[in-house]
Scaffold this motif. Structure first.
Motif, short mmCIF file in Angstrom:
data_model
loop_
_atom_site.label_atom_id
_atom_site.label_comp_id
_atom_site.label_asym_id
_atom_site.label_seq_id
_atom_site.Cartn_x
_atom_site.Cartn_y
_atom_site.Cartn_z
N ARG A 230 -25.08 17.25 1.35
CA ARG A 230 -23.65 17.13 1.05
C ARG A 230 -22.93 17.37 2.37
NH1 ARG A 230 -19.22 20.10 -2.32
NH2 ARG A 230 -20.01 21.93 -1.26
N LEU B 94 -22.59 20.39 5.60
CA LEU B 94 -22.28 21.54 4.74
C LEU B 94 -23.50 22.06 3.98
CD1 LEU B 94 -20.06 23.39 3.74
CD2 LEU B 94 -19.48 21.68 2.01
N ASP B 95 -24.18 21.17 3.28
CA ASP B 95 -25.31 21.62 2.45
C ASP B 95 -26.52 20.71 2.64
OD1 ASP B 95 -23.86 23.62 0.73
OD2 ASP B 95 -22.74 21.83 0.12
N ILE B 96 -27.68 21.33 2.78
CA ILE B 96 -28.94 20.57 2.70
C ILE B 96 -29.90 21.37 1.84
CG2 ILE B 96 -30.94 19.66 3.94
CD1 ILE B 96 -29.27 19.16 6.32
#
Ligand SMILES: Cc1cc2nc3c(=O)[nH]c(=O)nc-3n(C[C@H](O)[C@H](O)[C@H](O)COP(=O)(O)OP(=O)(O)OC[C@H]3O[C@@H](n4cnc5c(N)ncnc54)[C@H](O)[C@@H]3O)c2cc1C
Ligand SMILES: Cc1cc2nc3c(=O)[nH]c(=O)nc-3n(C[C@H](O)[C@H](O)[C@H](O)COP(=O)(O)OP(=O)(O)OC[C@H]3O[C@@H](n4cnc5c(N)ncnc54)[C@H](O)[C@@H]3O)c2cc1C
Ligand code: SF4
Ligand code: FES
Lengths: 495, 277
Positions: free
Chosen positions: B37, B83-85
């Motif tokens: 994300r 942001l996110d993995i």
């Protein structure tokens, strides 16, 4: 467990005696049950703000006066975590609202959540003296619980539970749903070094991705998470235990024990023809896209979700109600519940069914989909419904729905949401050899919530296979107690 | 937050990012993917882990720009963060020593193919790889793949490089010539469908890696479901690799178009905004 002696001593305190004398029982029972203040149905079915607006101090006070402070408070038996209900209600009658919140928090980690989502009509309120003996509407325990918790949150005088001196022992939760959060709060209080691992990018489990904001605003969960952080709890989103790291890696890093609160996240489908057509989604997918990812309702969201004129939701539980009311809010002209049993038998909270009716949701009870028909591009267009009737009662005493041979109905649909239940998340069982699971895939635990692997405890939906928020939290707390005992003993052995 | 360590454009629409993700780098195996994300309000998209470096704690992603999220991701620069993995997700490829393995990659499918080629080679197999692209400029990772293949056959639609023709031509060439123990194909659904039909003629067991739409990537939503051998499977947890001859590719192709109209509009808006800035 209900500790009768303790409730008796509590009840004998002078302030309680005085309150009881203030107003005669007869006058108390002649008071009417309060009404929740709600957004207008036709306004609220176009927005995602909370439906229930809460009750004022005055209404709460009046409601608290209805409670008789019974010698045998049967309501407590109905509460899965045995909240000291009369005591918190009498604190409200004293107008000591912060005191009331403190009582709630002795047994309930997230009272603001439970006050909103517990099926009170099946629990505490169902066993209230008013319901059982007077056949009158019960004391509005749920509304009062919500009131006290909201009062505390809005007062700015929130009490962060005291945390004992750190014992530097690392423990971890797998999952950040209500089970994991309740477990974390208790472990932090004892002084453990607590980490909560969560697969998704947000903390909260179903409370975030499942239950919509019109029932449970995110800010309430976030507030509680902030409090846990202040107690020293560490959160690791985007971390899948068993994938990102294995249990053994974490053991090597010094984690002494694990609490598995990984939930029942696996959506069930009905395996009927055409079910893989486009715009047929599980309720998990539908709600996740809209709640967690902000599809449609947030113009800046990059995530799409199907938006149609006719949305049919299959199922009769809370998940089905949440999905159908979401569809209405996104502008569906017809938002329809399709359920194979009768309306009385729908497992959803009564208040949600009631709210859904007010909001203009249609109900096709005693109907069951048997096939979907898609257009040439693969988009669902029609569904064939089998009409049902109630047959003989089954082993559970409920009358079993049976198909009326040959009687079907075909209706046009643009979107179908399948909300026919969930199965236990298989991930943890699949990576832990020797973990005993039932044939349904739930983790087997003993009375301390300990699994067949001694450093792995479990609770919530992964053990119960789909239950409630309060039962999940109750499990988390019981597991914390069991785990603490286990670690203390194990530790003592080594010394 | 995961920091981008380096960025390299492999072709006009394809970019390679090396990203800081030490935990994932440590546990991932060929065949695994991550969900990314990029930013708040961003979509979660699946991307194969093309490579990793356990020493530096990085993973490599190779991204083709097809829509808003892939465009946002490759608009980031070295030093920026994602942001996110989350990962590694999916089942790892079942790599073992078996003899001659035929690998086929089409378009951006070459990226997820790379770790598998490398894995098979390191396991001691004879690896023959067929790479297919519309034209020379769209061919990626040729040198990397050559390094781990005993032979590379290149096919382009327009004949601008290698041989002219579809991936199936390259596959037949090899299978006519010598026995093949196993094949794996990764690329657009339509390419995999025809590749599978081709290898079936020669009775070569074939795996296809499916790139369905996903949300959580952990088995929670069913967005990624496909029909395999008459049964519904979730690609994110049951796959992404399946027996290519059992996959209902036509259904998968349709399901990939679920949000096509919305996405096309959204991408258009995004590109218009960007040029106006
Ligand atoms: C739409 C909906 C409405 C509902 N309404 C109500 C209601 O009104 N009242 C009520 O009482 N109950 C309701 N329920 C049921 C209730 O939400 C659940 O019983 C409760 O959330 C279970 O809590 P849990 O902590 O066991 O699991 P969950 O809340 O399911 O949380 C589990 C979490 O663990 C994470 N996880 C799983 N595996 C891993 C892993 N390996 N590593 C890291 N993280 C992992 C998951 O991502 C998830 O976030 C509802 C459920 C749904 C879906
Ligand atoms: C397991 C797995 C591994 C993957 N690995 C890679 C990878 O290593 N590199 C890479 O570039 N991509 C990979 N993909 C595909 C990638 O996830 C999609 O391209 C991405 O989600 C597109 O997002 P977007 O917002 O940029 O485009 P969107 O706006 O979502 O889509 C734009 C257009 O692309 C089409 N599309 C959407 N999803 C896909 C898809 N999954 N495959 C093909 N077309 C699609 C849509 O029909 C739409 O018309 C993988 C997919 C899966 C499931
Ligand atoms: S049973 Fe009802 S009246 Fe009695 S203490 Fe409980 S809430 Fe009050
Ligand atoms: S992506 Fe949600 S189940 Fe596979």
């Amino acid at each position: 467990m209900k500790d009768l002696e303790y409730y008796k001593i509590e009840r004998a305190q002078q302030w309680r005696e005085e309150l009881r004398k203030n107003l005669k029982a007869k006058d108390r029972t002649s008071l009417d049950r309060c009404q929740m203040v709600e957004q207008d149905p036709m306004q609220r079915n176009t927005n995602f703000s909370e439906v229930n607006l809460g009750i004022s101090e005055e209404i709460a006070y009046n409601e608290s006066r209805r409670c008789l402070d019974c010698a045998d408070p049967t309501c407590i038996d109905g509460c899965p975590v045995n909240i000291n209900i009369p005591k918190f209600i009498k604190k409200i009658e004293l107008k000591d609202f912060l005191g009331a919140a403190a009582i709630l928090k002795e047994t309930n980690t997230l009272p603001a959540v439970c006050g909103r989502v517990c099926p009170q009509e099946k629990q505490c309120e169902n066993s209230c003296f008013y319901t059982v003996k007077l056949a009158k509407p019960p004391v509005a325990i749920g509304f009062l619980e919500r009131f006290a918790a909201d009062y505390e949150r809005n007062s700015g005088k929130i009490s962060i539970p005291e945390v004992s001196k750190s014992n530097r022992l690392k423990v971890a939760s797998v999952g950040s749903g209500p089970a994991g959060l309740a477990w974390a709060a208790d472990m932090a209080r004892i002084g453990y070094d607590v980490t909560v691992f969560e697969a998704l990018h947000e903390i909260g489990g179903v409370l975030k991705y499942g239950i919509p904001e019109f029932r449970l605003p995110n800010e309430i969960i976030d507030f509680e998470i902030e409090n846990l952080k202040k107690m020293g709890v560490k959160f690791r989103p985007n971390f899948i235990v068993g994938k990102t790291k294995h249990f053994d890696d974490l053991r090597n890093e010094g984690f002494k024990a694990f609490f598995v609160g990984s939930g029942a996240g696996l959506p069930n489908f009905m395996n009927i023809p055409g079910e893989n057509s486009i715009n047929i989604l599980s309720s998990n997918e539908y709600l996740t896209r809209i709640n967690l990812m902000g599809a449609i309702r947030n113009v800046n969201s990059d995530t799409p979700a199907p938006n149609g004129k006719v949305v049919a939701v299959i199922g009769g539980g809370n998940t089905a109600m949440d999905s159908v009311r979401t569809a209405k809010r996104l502008g569906a002209e017809r938002a329809i519940i399709v359920y194979r049993r009768s309306r009385e038998e729908m497992p959803a909270r009564i208040e949600e069914v009631h709210h859904a009716i007010e909001e203009g949701i249609e109900f096709l009870n005693l109907h069951n989909p048997i096939e979907y028909i898609a257009d040439e591009k693969g988009f669902v267009k029609k569904m064939i419904l089998q009409k049902m009737e109630l047959g003989e009662p089954d082993s559970s005493g409920r009358r079993k729905p049976v198909p009326i041979q040959g009687v079907t109905e075909t209706i046009d649909v643009d979107v179908v949401v399948v909300a026919v239940g969930v199965s236990p998340n298989p991930l943890v069982p699949s990576v832990l050899e020797n973990l005993e699971v039932t044939k349904w895939g739930t983790i087997v635990v003993n009375e301390n919530m300990q699994s067949s692997i001694e450093d792995v405890f479990a609770g919530g939906d992964i053990v119960r296979g789909g239950a409630t928020v309060i039962l999940a939290m109750g499990d988390g707390r019981k597991a914390a107690e069991g785990m603490n005992k286990y670690i203390q003993e194990k530790f003592a052995e080594k010394k | 937050m995961n920091k981008i360590i380096s960025k390299e454009n492999l072709s006009e629409k394809v970019t390679k990012l090396v990203i800081d993700a030490p935990e994932i780098a440590q546990t991932r195996k060929p065949g695994h993917f991550v969900i990314v994300r990029v930013e708040n309000n961003g979509e979660r998209i699946p991307l194969t882990i093309a490579d990793s470096d356990t020493h530096n704690g990085t993973i490599t992603l190779i991204i083709q720009e097809v829509g808003v999220t892939s465009a946002k991701l490759i608009a980031l620069n070295q030093g920026d963060s994602v942001l996110d993995i989350v990962g590694p997700l999916g089942k790892a490829t079942n790599i073992h020593k078996i003899g001659t393995v035929l690998c086929a990659g089409g378009g951006v499918g070459i990226a997820p193919l790379f770790p598998i080629v490398k894995g098979y080679k390191e396991a001691g197999n004879r690896v023959i790889t067929v790479l297919a692209a519309r034209n020379k400029d769209l061919l990626i990772l040729e040198n990397e793949i050559r390094h781990y293949s005993d032979e590379v056959i290149i096919m382009t639609d327009d004949g601008s490089y290698g041989q002219k023709g579809l991936v199936t031509v390259g596959l037949e060439l090899v299978m006519q010539r010598e026995p093949v123990a196993e094949a794996i194909v990764i690329g657009p659904a339509i390419m995999m469908k025809f590749a599978a039909l081709t290898t079936k003629k020669y009775n070569v067991p074939t795996q296809a890696s499916l790139n369905t739409i996903m949300v959580d990537g952990t088995g929670m939503c069913g967005a990624c479901r496909v029909t395999v051998g008459g049964e519904t499977k979730f690609v994110c947890v049951d796959g992404p690799e399946f027996d290519a001859n059992l996959v209902d590719f036509d259904q998968m192709l349709q399901r990939l178009s679920a949000y096509k109209d919305d996405e096309t509009v959204h991408f258009h808006e995004y590109q218009t905004c960007k040029t106006h800035k």
